[in-house]
Design an enzyme around this catalytic site. Structure first.
Site, PDB file in Angstrom:
ATOM      1  N   ASP A   1      -8.362  -4.679   7.222  1.00 29.00           N
ATOM      2  CA  ASP A   1      -9.065  -5.637   6.378  1.00 29.00           C
ATOM      3  C   ASP A   1      -9.853  -6.633   7.208  1.00 29.00           C
ATOM      4  OD1 ASP A   1      -8.652  -5.081   3.542  1.00 29.00           O
ATOM      5  OD2 ASP A   1      -6.534  -5.372   3.959  1.00 29.00           O
TER       6      ASP A   1
ATOM      7  N   ARG B   1       7.028  -5.921   3.189  1.00 28.50           N
ATOM      8  CA  ARG B   1       5.692  -6.437   2.926  1.00 28.50           C
ATOM      9  C   ARG B   1       5.514  -6.453   1.408  1.00 28.50           C
ATOM     10  NH1 ARG B   1      -0.265  -4.397   4.882  1.00 28.50           N
ATOM     11  NH2 ARG B   1       0.301  -2.474   3.783  1.00 28.50           N
TER      12      ARG B   1
ATOM     13  N   HIS C   1       0.795  -1.218   0.000  1.00 27.15           N
ATOM     14  CA  HIS C   1       0.000   0.000   0.000  1.00 27.15           C
ATOM     15  C   HIS C   1       0.833   1.277   0.000  1.00 27.15           C
ATOM     16  CE1 HIS C   1      -3.684  -2.160   0.196  1.00 27.15           C
ATOM     17  NE2 HIS C   1      -3.459  -2.674   1.386  1.00 27.15           N
TER      18      HIS C   1
ATOM     19  N   GLU D   1      -6.145 -11.530   7.818  1.00 32.29           N
ATOM     20  CA  GLU D   1      -6.957 -10.318   7.705  1.00 32.29           C
ATOM     21  C   GLU D   1      -8.328 -10.560   7.078  1.00 32.29           C
ATOM     22  OE1 GLU D   1      -4.546  -7.527   5.510  1.00 32.29           O
ATOM     23  OE2 GLU D   1      -3.690  -9.090   4.249  1.00 32.29           O
TER      24      GLU D   1
END
Length: 251
Positions: A170, A68, A43, A144
């Site tokens: 999430d 990540r 993200h 998530e």
């Protein structure tokens, strides 16, 4: 230093988050006392070339470099490790089959199927890195979704999965709640406790994303092994906003 060395000291790792694609910004963050820093390829606005520069900047310190990855893709998992990441956080691991793909990409044969080519890792972590790699890297499966919660034990039982990383936003969405940092809703707290308890049952590590030092301390005191606090982007925004507000209020 690997995460295992931090955990050998019987303490939670304090993890920072990097969303700004800049080596200098990452170097500044790395010199602030974090145990680990995560380069966010999912993200954040970071591409692979920027991630390498950021990992190089982190390498000016003893801070553990983490990535990540954008998704469950063995190619980017292996490239992140080759670039020097000592831990990988993979989003949306929803099944034991997903967990097996992640685990396989993390380690060299015979434990896994990672392709050999530690282009930067062997410089960053020493010439003997290939011999130690399987022991010093950490695979985090992000939990998530409700789907992942339903098969949590299967994911945790997957060989090569070292821990789980709670993605609160999430997870909240799939549980019918609004996403927010540091939730206090009983449904979310029960989910956190359940994930932590199952991870401990399987002898695996548990990590969680938080939005404040206070909440992170609470999670660490519960038993989470790694707690993430904020991000470089949020720190810049908060610091700038505070100074602007102080100036505007001077009269």
């Amino acid at each position: 230093m690997s995460l295992n060395r931090i955990w050998a000291e019987n303490r939670a790792a304090l993890n920072g988050w990097l969303a700004i694609p800049d080596g200098f910004a990452s170097e500044i963050m790395a010199h602030q006392g974090w145990d680990s820093l995560t380069v966010d390829l999912q993200h954040g606005v970071v591409d692979y070339a920027a991630a390498v520069r950021m990992l190089t900047a982190i390498g000016t310190t003893d801070v553990v470099p983490v990535v990540r990855v954008p998704w469950l893709d063995p190619g980017i998992i292996m490239k992140s490790l080759d670039a020097g990441a000592l831990a990988v956080i993979c989003p949306m691991i929803n099944t034991a089959a997903d967990a097996r793909v992640l685990a396989d990409a993390m380690r060299y044969a015979p434990q896994g199927g990672r392709s050999y080519g530690p282009i930067r890792a062997s410089f960053a972590h020493g010439a003997d890195y290939p011999k130690r790699a399987n022991e010093i890297v950490t695979a985090f499966a992000m939990i998530e979704t409700k789907q992942a919660m339903a098969v949590l034990d299967d994911i945790l039982a997957t060989p090569g999965i070292d821990g789980v990383y709670v993605g609160p936003n999430d997870l909240a969405l799939t549980l019918g709640l609004a996403p927010q940092f540091d939730p206090t809703h009983r449904t979310m707290l029960d989910a956190f406790d359940h994930i932590l308890a199952r991870a401990k049952h399987h002898g695996k590590r548990a990590a969680i994303h938080t939005g404040s030092a206070g909440y992170a301390k609470t999670m660490a005191n519960k038993g989470f092994d790694l707690v993430t606090v904020g991000s470089d982007a949020r720190f810049i925004a908060a610091g700038a906003a505070a100074e602007v507000a102080a100036f505007r209020a001077r009269d």
